[in-house]
Design an enzyme around this catalytic site. Structure first.
Site, mmCIF file in Angstrom:
data_model
loop_
_atom_site.group_PDB
_atom_site.id
_atom_site.type_symbol
_atom_site.label_atom_id
_atom_site.label_comp_id
_atom_site.label_asym_id
_atom_site.label_seq_id
_atom_site.Cartn_x
_atom_site.Cartn_y
_atom_site.Cartn_z
ATOM 1 N N ASP A 240 -13.038 1.156 0.206
ATOM 2 C CA ASP A 240 -12.704 1.095 -1.223
ATOM 3 C C ASP A 240 -13.951 1.140 -2.112
ATOM 4 O O ASP A 240 -14.144 0.281 -2.982
ATOM 5 C CB ASP A 240 -11.891 -0.162 -1.538
ATOM 6 C CG ASP A 240 -10.763 -0.407 -0.560
ATOM 7 O OD1 ASP A 240 -10.205 0.574 -0.051
ATOM 8 O OD2 ASP A 240 -10.439 -1.586 -0.304
ATOM 9 N N GLU B 6 -1.593 4.401 -3.801
ATOM 10 C CA GLU B 6 -2.493 3.325 -4.205
ATOM 11 C C GLU B 6 -3.826 3.895 -4.691
ATOM 12 O O GLU B 6 -4.028 5.110 -4.723
ATOM 13 C CB GLU B 6 -2.727 2.359 -3.038
ATOM 14 C CG GLU B 6 -3.445 2.972 -1.840
ATOM 15 C CD GLU B 6 -3.576 2.022 -0.663
ATOM 16 O OE1 GLU B 6 -2.886 0.983 -0.641
ATOM 17 O OE2 GLU B 6 -4.362 2.327 0.252
ATOM 18 N N HIS C 74 -9.160 6.271 -1.000
ATOM 19 C CA HIS C 74 -9.577 5.211 -1.915
ATOM 20 C C HIS C 74 -10.934 5.523 -2.548
ATOM 21 O O HIS C 74 -11.951 4.905 -2.269
ATOM 22 C CB HIS C 74 -9.616 3.844 -1.255
ATOM 23 C CG HIS C 74 -9.432 2.770 -2.279
ATOM 24 N ND1 HIS C 74 -8.324 1.977 -2.328
ATOM 25 C CD2 HIS C 74 -10.208 2.420 -3.329
ATOM 26 C CE1 HIS C 74 -8.430 1.160 -3.371
ATOM 27 N NE2 HIS C 74 -9.561 1.414 -4.001
ATOM 28 N N ARG D 89 -14.291 1.949 8.252
ATOM 29 C CA ARG D 89 -14.338 2.813 7.072
ATOM 30 C C ARG D 89 -15.707 2.676 6.389
ATOM 31 O O ARG D 89 -16.204 1.568 6.205
ATOM 32 C CB ARG D 89 -13.222 2.439 6.099
ATOM 33 C CG ARG D 89 -11.827 2.758 6.610
ATOM 34 C CD ARG D 89 -10.763 2.272 5.646
ATOM 35 N NE ARG D 89 -10.710 0.818 5.586
ATOM 36 C CZ ARG D 89 -9.927 0.137 4.744
ATOM 37 N NH1 ARG D 89 -9.161 0.787 3.886
ATOM 38 N NH2 ARG D 89 -9.932 -1.184 4.752
#
Length: 353
Positions: free
Chosen positions: A33, A218, A285, A317
């Site tokens: 993120d 999202e 993201h 990630r």
């Protein structure tokens, strides 16, 4: 501050001896993120740390490994001390605001929170809790808040539930007008559901899956076209734990009523997705940032080198960046995710060291 108009100019950079200054992805070994903001000669960067909020600062976003960093928030209130997700730092009216989602240990209770720092330098002064952002009267689940300014108004977009899940979770994209950086001034307006096939992957190729069905929209990120014609919202869809995590696009005309669901058109295919040939999976993201000289636009996103997290490796990630382009009409061209072996030119105007 907020979103600026983008352009698609480019220029050649060198390190003073004619050799191009380059970087390779990922920018850090881990970091889901990712968010970056260019403000008054510096990049401010954040990513999900789960139990705290950490802020990086640098004049070269491709050198995050060597950037100064500071823990700016460790929660003490049990209601928002767990699962701190997707922090973003913004500057409105000369004050700093950090938006993030957190819960009480039960992820079904995620809500949005905002911190404020009145100091000109966010590495100085203190971030204080401004409060929880109430997104609807029933306090439905809400994550991934991002704010932008348009025509003198402040808006927030986020991911939330229409109603509390039972055996199926459906994350939707909402928008609302803001009275100030911590309070909604309108009802939440639903502008996207995960209703396309590519938005509904939640089972991995090996059959692994969460304990219940999850359909995902999202991580909404506002993006204005350089010609001022459109406001785009780039969002993530499908399960982030799968290789299918991809980016979709919502578009409204800049003169439209942004609180009218009919103003938003959804692209029927993802605009950025995994590249098995390049060994990049689970691309999503994202955020966007400008080059230091303002002539180039970059996407910052997380991805994996493997289809899923290898056993015992935790969350793999990692943040990656690459330049984007624009077509003549004003739509972003993301391209494909580059392999980690590919040298990429540093953002235009990056200072040589």
């Amino acid at each position: 501050m907020g979103i600026v108009l983008f352009s698609c100019l480019s220029c050649t950079k060198n390190n003073g001896d004619g050799a191009a200054a380059t970087f390779t992805n990922p920018l850090l070994p881990k970091g889901p993120d990712p968010w970056a903001l260019w403000h008054e000669g510096r990049y401010y960067y954040m990513h999900t740390m789960q139990d705290s909020l950490v802020l990086w600062v640098t004049d070269d976003v491709t050198e995050l490994k060597h950037a100064d960093r500071k823990t700016i928030w460790i929660p003490s209130d049990p209601s928002n001390s767990h699962n701190l997700w997707a922090p973003e730092i913004h500057n409105f009216g000369g004050k700093w605001y950090v938006y993030y989602a957190a819960d009480d240990g039960n992820t079904d209770n995620h809500q949005l929170y905002v911190l404020e720092n009145v100091n000109k330098n966010p590495f100085e002064g203190e971030f204080v809790m401004k409060g929880r952002i109430s997104t609807d009267k029933d306090n439905n689940w809400a994550i991934d808040g991002s704010l932008f300014e348009h025509n003198g108004e402040l808006y927030m977009v986020w991911s939330g539930w229409q109603k509390r899940r039972v055996d199926t979770e459906t994350q939707c994209i909402y928008i609302a007008r803001m009275a100030n950086p911590w309070t909604l001034a309108s009802e939440r307006i639903l502008i996207s559901k995960p209703d396309l096939e590519w938005e509904r992957h939640y089972i991995n190729e090996d059959g692994s899956q969460p304990p219940y069905i999850i359909y995902v929209n999202e991580g909404p990120q506002p993006l204005k076209s350089p010609n001022g014609k459109f406001i785009h919202i780039v969002y993530s869809a499908s399960g982030c734990w799968t290789p299918y995590y991809s980016l979709g696009l919502l578009t409204a005309r800049a003169d439209a009523d942004l609180l009218n669901p009919q103003s938003w058109a959804k692209a029927d295919k993802p605009i950025f997705r995994q590249s098995p040939e390049n060994g990049v999976y689970g691309t999503g993201h994202n955020s966007f940032f400008k080059s230091p000289d303002g002539t180039e636009d970059y996407i910052l996103y997380h991805a994996r080198d493997t289809k899923t997290d290898p056993p015992g490796m935790g969350d793999t990630r990692s943040p990656r960046a690459q330049k984007i382009e624009w077509n003549e009409e004003g739509y972003p061209i993301m391209g494909i995710p580059y392999p980690t072996s590919k040298p990429l030119p540093k953002p235009s105007g990056t200072k040589n060291k």
